[in-house]
Design a protein around this motif. Structure first.
Motif, short mmCIF file in Angstrom:
data_model
loop_
_atom_site.label_atom_id
_atom_site.label_comp_id
_atom_site.label_asym_id
_atom_site.label_seq_id
_atom_site.Cartn_x
_atom_site.Cartn_y
_atom_site.Cartn_z
N ASN A 1 2.94 -2.32 -1.15
CA ASN A 1 4.28 -2.08 -0.05
C ASN A 1 4.64 -0.58 -0.14
OD1 ASN A 1 5.83 -3.80 1.18
ND2 ASN A 1 6.30 -4.93 -0.86
N GLY B 1 2.79 1.57 1.90
CA GLY B 1 2.32 1.65 3.21
C GLY B 1 0.83 1.94 3.34
N LYS B 2 0.15 1.58 2.50
CA LYS B 2 -1.42 2.07 2.56
C LYS B 2 -1.94 1.22 3.87
CE LYS B 2 -2.23 -0.03 -1.31
NZ LYS B 2 -0.82 -0.33 -1.63
N SER B 3 -1.68 0.12 4.08
CA SER B 3 -2.31 -0.71 5.14
C SER B 3 -2.00 -0.02 6.66
CB SER B 3 -2.00 -2.22 5.08
OG SER B 3 -2.76 -2.68 4.22
N THR B 4 -0.41 0.37 6.52
CA THR B 4 -0.01 1.14 7.90
C THR B 4 -0.71 2.29 7.92
OG1 THR B 4 2.13 -0.06 7.38
CG2 THR B 4 1.97 1.68 8.84
N LYS C 1 7.17 7.00 4.03
CA LYS C 1 8.49 6.68 4.44
C LYS C 1 9.31 7.84 4.29
CE LYS C 1 7.44 2.14 2.64
NZ LYS C 1 7.72 0.78 2.25
N ASP D 1 10.83 9.18 6.79
CA ASP D 1 12.17 8.73 7.71
C ASP D 1 13.21 8.39 7.25
OD1 ASP D 1 9.82 6.68 7.52
OD2 ASP D 1 11.39 5.55 8.39
N ALA E 1 3.84 7.08 8.25
CA ALA E 1 2.69 6.44 8.62
C ALA E 1 3.16 5.25 9.57
CB ALA E 1 2.00 5.49 7.57
N GLU E 2 4.24 4.79 9.69
CA GLU E 2 4.80 4.03 10.73
C GLU E 2 4.81 4.72 12.20
OE1 GLU E 2 7.56 0.51 9.30
OE2 GLU E 2 8.57 1.91 10.15
N1 LIG Z 1 10.41 3.33 6.95
C1 LIG Z 1 9.08 3.32 6.93
N2 LIG Z 1 8.46 2.17 6.46
C2 LIG Z 1 7.32 2.20 6.40
C3 LIG Z 1 6.20 3.03 6.73
N3 LIG Z 1 4.88 2.85 6.58
C4 LIG Z 1 4.94 1.79 6.17
N4 LIG Z 1 6.20 1.13 6.07
C5 LIG Z 1 6.62 -0.24 5.85
O1 LIG Z 1 6.34 -0.67 4.45
C6 LIG Z 1 5.98 -1.92 4.33
C7 LIG Z 1 4.56 -1.96 3.48
O2 LIG Z 1 3.91 -1.29 4.25
P1 LIG Z 1 2.17 -1.70 4.18
O3 LIG Z 1 1.30 -1.01 4.99
O4 LIG Z 1 1.70 -3.20 4.24
O5 LIG Z 1 1.91 -1.28 2.57
P2 LIG Z 1 0.74 -1.81 1.73
O6 LIG Z 1 1.12 -2.75 0.81
O7 LIG Z 1 0.80 -0.58 0.92
O8 LIG Z 1 -0.67 -1.72 2.21
C8 LIG Z 1 5.92 -2.60 5.64
O9 LIG Z 1 7.23 -3.28 5.92
C9 LIG Z 1 5.87 -1.26 6.45
O10 LIG Z 1 6.40 -1.41 7.91
C10 LIG Z 1 6.90 4.62 6.84
O11 LIG Z 1 6.46 5.42 7.24
N5 LIG Z 1 8.44 4.45 7.14
#
Ligand SMILES: Nc1nc2c(ncn2[C@@H]2O[C@H](COP(=O)(O)OP(=O)(O)O)[C@@H](O)[C@H]2O)c(=O)[nH]1
Ligand SMILES: [Mg+2]
Length: 400
Positions: free
Chosen positions: A9, A11-14, A225, A227, A250-251
């Motif tokens: 959660n 943001g790795k995949s993002t 994150k 932002d 990352a978003e």
């Molecule tokens: N506010 C914000 N949310 C983000 C950012 N990057 C990812 N997220 C959110 O964090 C959550 C987890 O992201 P995901 O990439 O699936 O995380 P992972 O489990 O580490 O692969 C999702 O709801 C994303 O949209 C960012 O730069 N800013």
């Protein structure tokens, strides 16, 4: 290969999706996702085409108006939860991926909105500094566990038989992408006696393994994150740790690359700004979202941080440089007349002959000398390549 690691959660995949979304210009390039969690990203470097004032024809990489993008392999590792080294959660999968990685990009939710198990919590509630220590601990314990299995045997053999500690550890750890030079450096750094490993205390052993982790699996921190307002203060605290820290959204990078893919904006990975191409194709909320990214991320932090993190991993953590092998130093071309076709990422310290071997083993074997194109200077096999060298290798033509 560089691994993207961290708790669930964060943001790795993002980050991975953004980093591996190929610029539109790539079109039919064969660089796509290898497996769902393995993909090709790019390092970004100013191309030498501008300096030599030539129009290039890139083959193994891409040149976007003087910016070279060189493909690199990335892996989106399974989310790490406490106790991974004991096999908890996807622990085994995670460690299997870390095994293959030469460096780690640690994605942290800098807003403190993800708890230690990777569940969403109120921003500011969790201290992201804990995540850094936690990941270090998990990886060190994993290594300790692997090395403990036959440590006493290795230590005894090193003292009584002809094989030294370095060679035995090299054999034992080669499957973990841990090299002889890493082990050598860890021994030097800890000052432990490699001749008498049976005298090492438990604490010495762990100190050695921890040093080895830092050297063989170097890590940087992505404060993602950014932002979210609570991230600001944590970013400053993260910077006090002994790591490279990159503020990141990352978003935002994902949104920018998608908009660029549709040609709605002009944006190259890592740019500090973008230009809206077709205002009429954007609706009000899209336009607002883009302007918010410009104002809150790009103008404030200089970039989204995704490209910067990848560049740092390869150029700083792994000490890579870029070199451009050519066949014809006059035209800077290959035998097909393509100008500056290839950009190679090589570790700093690579010699002209080692580069020849990387291009083709036959070229390495028949190496005579090389010519550095900038000064048109002849150099020998031991010449240590410099960043942005354009180099031609002259070899003895082999008879068939
Ligand atoms: N506010 C914000 N949310 C983000 C950012 N990057 C990812 N997220 C959110 O964090 C959550 C987890 O992201 P995901 O990439 O699936 O995380 P992972 O489990 O580490 O692969 C999702 O709801 C994303 O949209 C960012 O730069 N800013
Ligand atoms: Mg994920």
């Amino acid at each position: 290969m560089v691994g993207i690691v961290g708790k669930p959660n964060t943001g790795k995949s993002t980050f991975f999706s953004a980093a591996t979304l190929a610029p539109a210009e790539i079109g039919s390039y064969p660089f796509t996702t290898i497996k769902p969690n393995r993909g090709i990203g790019y390092v970004r470097t100013p191309c030498v085409c501008k300096e030599f004032n030539v129009k290039d024809n890139p083959v193994n990489s891409l040149c976007l108006d003087g910016i070279r993008l060189i493909p690199v392999e990335l892996i989106d590792c399974a989310g790490l939860v406490p106790g991974a080294w004991q096999g908890r959660g996807l622990g085994n999968q995670f460690l299997d991926e870390v095994r293959k990685a030469d460096a780690l990009i640690h994605i942290i939710d800098a807003s403190g909105g993800t708890d230690s198990e990777g569940r969403a919590c109120k921003p500011g509630e969790h201290d992201p500094l804990e995540d850094v220590r936690f990941l270090e601990h998990e990886i060190t314990m994993w290594l300790v566990n692997i090395m403990k299995r036959d440590w006493s045997k290795i230590a005894r053999t090193a003292e009584t038989e002809s094989k030294d500690l370095l060679s035995m550890l090299e054999e034992r750890l080669s499957g973990l992408s841990i090299k002889r030079s890493h082990i050598f450096e860890a021994l030097r750094k800890t000052g432990l006696n490699a001749e008498k490993p049976t005298l090492w205390s438990e604490e010495d052993f762990i100190r050695f393994v921890d040093a080895l982790r830092q050297i063989a699996k170097p890590m940087l921190i992505v404060a993602n994150k950014i932002d979210i307002p609570t991230a600001e203060e944590n970013l400053e605290r993260l910077k006090e740790l002994n790591y490279l820290v990159v503020p990141c959204c990352a978003e935002a990078e994902l949104a920018l690359r998608r908009a660029a893919e549709k040609k709605l904006i002009d944006y190259r990975p890592g740019d500090c700004n973008f230009k809206i191409n077709k205002p009429e194709q954007l609706n009000e909320s899209q336009r607002k979202a883009l302007e918010k990214i410009r104002e809150k991320i790009l103008l404030k932090h200089g970039s989204t941080g995704v490209q910067e993190a990848i560049n740092m991993a390869f150029f700083k953590l792994l000490g890579m440089i870029t070199v451009y092998p050519v066949e014809d130093v006059e035209h800077l071309s290959d035998h097909k007349g393509r100008v500056l076709p290839d950009a190679y990422l090589v570790p700093y310290g690579t010699t002209a002959r080692q580069l020849a071997y990387m291009i083709h083993s036959e070229l390495g074997e028949s190496f005579i000398y090389a010519v550095e194109a900038r000064e048109k200077k002849r150099v020998g096999e031991d010449y240590v390549l410099k960043d942005r060298d354009v180099i031609s290798i002259i070899s003895a033509k082999k008879r068939a």
